[in-house]
Write a protein that holds these residues in place. Structure first.
Motif, PDB file in Angstrom:
ATOM      1  N   PHE A  71       0.824  -1.620   0.076  1.00 19.63           N
ATOM      2  CA  PHE A  71       0.148  -0.235  -0.252  1.00 19.63           C
ATOM      3  C   PHE A  71       0.801   1.206   0.357  1.00 19.63           C
ATOM      4  CE2 PHE A  71      -2.536   2.500   1.957  1.00 19.63           C
ATOM      5  CZ  PHE A  71      -3.708   3.500   1.665  1.00 19.63           C
ATOM      6  N   GLN A  72       1.842   1.077   0.621  1.00 20.05           N
ATOM      7  CA  GLN A  72       2.583   2.568   0.435  1.00 20.05           C
ATOM      8  C   GLN A  72       3.644   2.571  -0.490  1.00 20.05           C
ATOM      9  OE1 GLN A  72       5.229   1.696   4.187  1.00 20.05           O
ATOM     10  NE2 GLN A  72       2.978   1.817   5.842  1.00 20.05           N
ATOM     11  N   SER A  73       3.708   1.481  -1.254  1.00 19.12           N
ATOM     12  CA  SER A  73       4.261   1.853  -3.268  1.00 19.12           C
ATOM     13  C   SER A  73       3.228   2.739  -4.008  1.00 19.12           C
ATOM     14  CB  SER A  73       5.026   0.420  -2.854  1.00 19.12           C
ATOM     15  OG  SER A  73       3.870  -0.739  -3.860  1.00 19.12           O
ATOM     16  N   PHE A  74       2.647   2.500  -3.373  1.00 19.14           N
ATOM     17  CA  PHE A  74       1.201   3.333  -4.469  1.00 19.14           C
ATOM     18  C   PHE A  74       1.762   4.691  -4.473  1.00 19.14           C
ATOM     19  CE2 PHE A  74      -3.041   0.860  -2.829  1.00 19.14           C
ATOM     20  CZ  PHE A  74      -2.499  -0.790  -3.610  1.00 19.14           C
ATOM     21  N   PRO A  75       2.193   5.290  -6.076  1.00 22.63           N
ATOM     22  CA  PRO A  75       2.223   6.831  -6.343  1.00 22.63           C
ATOM     23  C   PRO A  75       1.320   7.665  -6.241  1.00 22.63           C
ATOM     24  CG  PRO A  75       2.188   5.480  -8.428  1.00 22.63           C
ATOM     25  CD  PRO A  75       1.936   3.793  -7.416  1.00 22.63           C
ATOM     26  N   VAL A  76       1.573   8.148  -5.912  1.00 23.12           N
ATOM     27  CA  VAL A  76       0.088   9.722  -5.733  1.00 23.12           C
ATOM     28  C   VAL A  76       0.077  10.002  -7.331  1.00 23.12           C
ATOM     29  CG1 VAL A  76      -0.675  11.997  -5.064  1.00 23.12           C
ATOM     30  CG2 VAL A  76       0.363  10.237  -3.416  1.00 23.12           C
ATOM     31  N   ILE A  77      -1.035  10.195  -8.001  1.00 20.14           N
ATOM     32  CA  ILE A  77      -0.985  10.590  -9.209  1.00 20.14           C
ATOM     33  C   ILE A  77      -1.488  12.106  -9.883  1.00 20.14           C
ATOM     34  CG2 ILE A  77       0.030   8.995 -10.146  1.00 20.14           C
ATOM     35  CD1 ILE A  77      -3.200   8.989 -11.626  1.00 20.14           C
ATOM     36  N   GLY A  78      -1.493  12.490 -10.548  1.00 22.26           N
ATOM     37  CA  GLY A  78      -2.819  14.194 -10.625  1.00 22.26           C
ATOM     38  C   GLY A  78      -2.868  14.758 -11.494  1.00 22.26           C
ATOM     39  N   GLY A  79      -3.369  15.618 -12.144  1.00 21.63           N
ATOM     40  CA  GLY A  79      -2.807  16.491 -13.548  1.00 21.63           C
ATOM     41  C   GLY A  79      -2.900  18.635 -13.305  1.00 21.63           C
ATOM     42  N   VAL A  80      -1.936  19.362 -13.736  1.00 18.92           N
ATOM     43  CA  VAL A  80      -2.139  20.250 -13.835  1.00 18.92           C
ATOM     44  C   VAL A  80      -2.237  20.914 -14.611  1.00 18.92           C
ATOM     45  CG1 VAL A  80      -0.039  20.173 -12.792  1.00 18.92           C
ATOM     46  CG2 VAL A  80      -1.654  21.949 -12.378  1.00 18.92           C
ATOM     47  N   SER A  81      -2.801  21.847 -14.987  1.00 22.82           N
ATOM     48  CA  SER A  81      -2.458  22.821 -16.063  1.00 22.82           C
ATOM     49  C   SER A  81      -1.666  24.503 -14.645  1.00 22.82           C
ATOM     50  CB  SER A  81      -3.998  23.695 -16.235  1.00 22.82           C
ATOM     51  OG  SER A  81      -4.967  24.218 -15.354  1.00 22.82           O
ATOM     52  N   GLY A  82      -1.249  25.463 -16.246  1.00 28.28           N
ATOM     53  CA  GLY A  82      -0.484  26.269 -15.453  1.00 28.28           C
ATOM     54  C   GLY A  82      -0.491  27.179 -14.724  1.00 28.28           C
ATOM     55  N   ASN A  83      -2.184  27.091 -14.325  1.00 34.67           N
ATOM     56  CA  ASN A  83      -3.275  28.218 -13.540  1.00 34.67           C
ATOM     57  C   ASN A  83      -2.953  27.934 -12.446  1.00 34.67           C
ATOM     58  OD1 ASN A  83      -4.544  26.282 -14.916  1.00 34.67           O
ATOM     59  ND2 ASN A  83      -6.828  28.326 -14.280  1.00 34.67           N
ATOM     60  N   HIS A  84      -2.842  26.236 -12.258  1.00 31.26           N
ATOM     61  CA  HIS A  84      -2.915  25.826 -10.398  1.00 31.26           C
ATOM     62  C   HIS A  84      -1.702  25.471  -9.952  1.00 31.26           C
ATOM     63  CE1 HIS A  84      -7.442  25.367 -11.072  1.00 31.26           C
ATOM     64  NE2 HIS A  84      -7.197  25.312 -11.677  1.00 31.26           N
ATOM     65  N   VAL A  85      -0.323  25.764 -10.514  1.00 30.20           N
ATOM     66  CA  VAL A  85       0.519  24.887 -10.128  1.00 30.20           C
ATOM     67  C   VAL A  85       1.135  25.645  -8.727  1.00 30.20           C
ATOM     68  CG1 VAL A  85       3.367  25.440 -10.573  1.00 30.20           C
ATOM     69  CG2 VAL A  85       2.059  24.784 -12.807  1.00 30.20           C
ATOM     70  N   ARG A  86       0.250  26.391  -8.388  1.00 27.37           N
ATOM     71  CA  ARG A  86       0.714  27.838  -6.278  1.00 27.37           C
ATOM     72  C   ARG A  86      -0.526  26.317  -5.865  1.00 27.37           C
ATOM     73  NH1 ARG A  86       5.273  29.747  -5.268  1.00 27.37           N
ATOM     74  NH2 ARG A  86       5.538  31.334  -6.288  1.00 27.37           N
ATOM     75  N   GLU A  87      -1.082  26.268  -6.702  1.00 28.41           N
ATOM     76  CA  GLU A  87      -2.616  25.487  -6.100  1.00 28.41           C
ATOM     77  C   GLU A  87      -2.107  24.230  -6.086  1.00 28.41           C
ATOM     78  OE1 GLU A  87      -7.072  23.801  -6.856  1.00 28.41           O
ATOM     79  OE2 GLU A  87      -6.177  25.691  -6.659  1.00 28.41           O
ATOM     80  N   ILE A  88      -1.413  23.145  -6.153  1.00 29.75           N
ATOM     81  CA  ILE A  88      -1.006  21.791  -6.288  1.00 29.75           C
ATOM     82  C   ILE A  88      -0.238  21.848  -5.752  1.00 29.75           C
ATOM     83  CG2 ILE A  88       0.691  21.818  -8.262  1.00 29.75           C
ATOM     84  CD1 ILE A  88      -1.214  18.932  -9.193  1.00 29.75           C
ATOM     85  N   GLU A  89       1.208  22.643  -5.808  1.00 27.95           N
ATOM     86  CA  GLU A  89       2.379  23.185  -4.241  1.00 27.95           C
ATOM     87  C   GLU A  89       2.015  22.668  -3.472  1.00 27.95           C
ATOM     88  OE1 GLU A  89       6.737  25.560  -3.702  1.00 27.95           O
ATOM     89  OE2 GLU A  89       4.057  26.801  -4.235  1.00 27.95           O
ATOM     90  N   ASP A  90       0.859  23.071  -2.733  1.00 25.15           N
ATOM     91  CA  ASP A  90       0.675  22.677  -1.188  1.00 25.15           C
ATOM     92  C   ASP A  90       0.163  20.883  -1.665  1.00 25.15           C
ATOM     93  OD1 ASP A  90       0.766  25.441  -0.110  1.00 25.15           O
ATOM     94  OD2 ASP A  90      -1.361  25.610   0.263  1.00 25.15           O
ATOM     95  N   MET A  91      -0.615  20.921  -2.407  1.00 28.46           N
ATOM     96  CA  MET A  91      -0.733  18.917  -2.580  1.00 28.46           C
ATOM     97  C   MET A  91       0.296  18.629  -2.214  1.00 28.46           C
ATOM     98  SD  MET A  91      -0.490  15.825  -4.236  1.00 28.46           S
ATOM     99  CE  MET A  91      -0.906  16.052  -5.848  1.00 28.46           C
TER     100      MET A  91
END
Length: 335
Positions: A71-91
């Motif tokens: 379970f601990q080996s599962f990667p976290v994945i997500g998608g992001v566009s340029g206007n959400h870069v600051r937002e995803i940094e928190d994630m």
């Protein structure tokens, strides 16, 4: 709580931009681990799925002996566009603090090179490109959210499991000790009480595509679209649910029927039994699919948790966690 303390001082990494993580004791190059494309044979396979038919899940194939290591080996994945870069940094920062050993794959759905380099300077993060020749028609309209299920499926084929995470997700603490991984069915969703019942937030066109009545989803929970977990050791459950979700996502009439919009939501009417004017796209789809697959209720299947027990949802950069930066020469000013 496992991981780094919330006030930990994180020293910047002085080497090259990190592109590998250790998964199941093997070094994985995250830049090439998942192609982020939909081959033609996938399209043919998913086009044959009849969404308006009952979803049959082979429950006899369940294997719920999921180890902590797996379970601990599962990667976290997500998608992001340029206007959400600051937002995803928190994630990214919340993952580094609460689950510091997890690799993170971020798919580029419209970023400048400078922003990609900036994100890849964060701990355990790799940014993957999407092959526009194979995938481009499904990210033409980003706000239709067709791309979400497709990213999950492409990663699911490569790894033992994946944690999907939107840019707005901030993990309160580690999911590594989540009890449901011991007796779950291969899929763990998070209920968002603010958006229940699911029928209120689902356009008639999607219900028609799935062959369900509004009454059948009038009291069913809304499963959050921003964070969910899929693992293969649940037998056929995860793959069955996920393939139907992808099949809907590849058909615009299902995921984004004509007239469906996200704004104009009157939540005060959500218990009326009517559609209240705001379609939730991927969130609506995953809620309808899981309702069809688990007609006795998700909680009875031990695969649903209360979202706010594990996550915050913040649709902006907040600095809630200290950023984990490996290469201090990659300045935040780049973004």
């Amino acid at each position: 709580m496992p991981g780094l303390a919330s006030n930990a001082m994180i020293k910047p990494f002085k080497g090259a931009v990190y592109s590998q993580v250790w998964i199941n004791r093997n070094a994985v190059d995250l830049r090439t681990a998942v192609c982020g494309s939909i081959p033609e044979e996938w399209r043919k396979q998913f086009s044959k799925i009849r969404l308006d038919q009952p979803i049959q899940v082979n429950r006899k194939s369940r294997n719920t002996n999921l180890t902590d290591e797996t379970f601990q080996s599962f990667p976290v994945i997500g998608g992001v566009s340029g206007n959400h870069v600051r937002e995803i940094e928190d994630m990214l920062s919340s993952v580094a603090v609460t689950m510091p050993k997890r690799g993170i794959i971020i798919y580029d759905i419209g970023m400048s090179n400078a922003k990609k380099i900036f994100l890849q300077s964060h701990c355990n993060v790799a940014v993957n490109r999407i092959r526009m020749d194979l995938f481009g028609d499904l990210v033409t309209h980003i706000r239709d959210y067709q791309w979400k299920a497709l990213l999950v499926y492409s990663a699911f084929l490569k790894f033992d499991g994946v944690l999907f995470s939107d840019a707005s997700i901030r993990y309160k603490h580690s999911l590594d000790e989540l009890p449901l991984v011991r007796n779950g069915v291969g899929y763990i969703g998070m209920e968002v009480r603010d958006y229940s019942p699911a029928g209120a937030f689902t356009h008639d066109g999607m219900l028609e595509a799935f062959g369900v009545s509004r009454e059948s989803v009038a009291t069913s929970p809304t499963v959050i679209g921003g964070s969910h977990i899929w693992f293969k050791q649940g037998g056929d459950v995860a793959s069955t649910v996920l393939t139907h979700l992808v099949a809907c996502s590849m058909r615009k009439a299902c995921i984004a029927p004509e007239g469906a919009t996200l704004p104009n939501c009157n939540k005060t009417e959500r218990l009326s039994g009517r559609y209240i004017g705001c379609h939730r796209f991927d969130q609506s789809a995953i809620s309808v699919v899981t309702e069809k697959a688990f007609p006795k209720g998700l909680s009875n299947e031990q695969c649903l948790i209360e979202a706010l027990n594990f996550i915050h949802v913040r649709r902006r950069g907040t600095g809630m966690y200290p950023p984990c930066i490996r290469n201090s020469s990659l300045s935040p000013e780049l973004v």
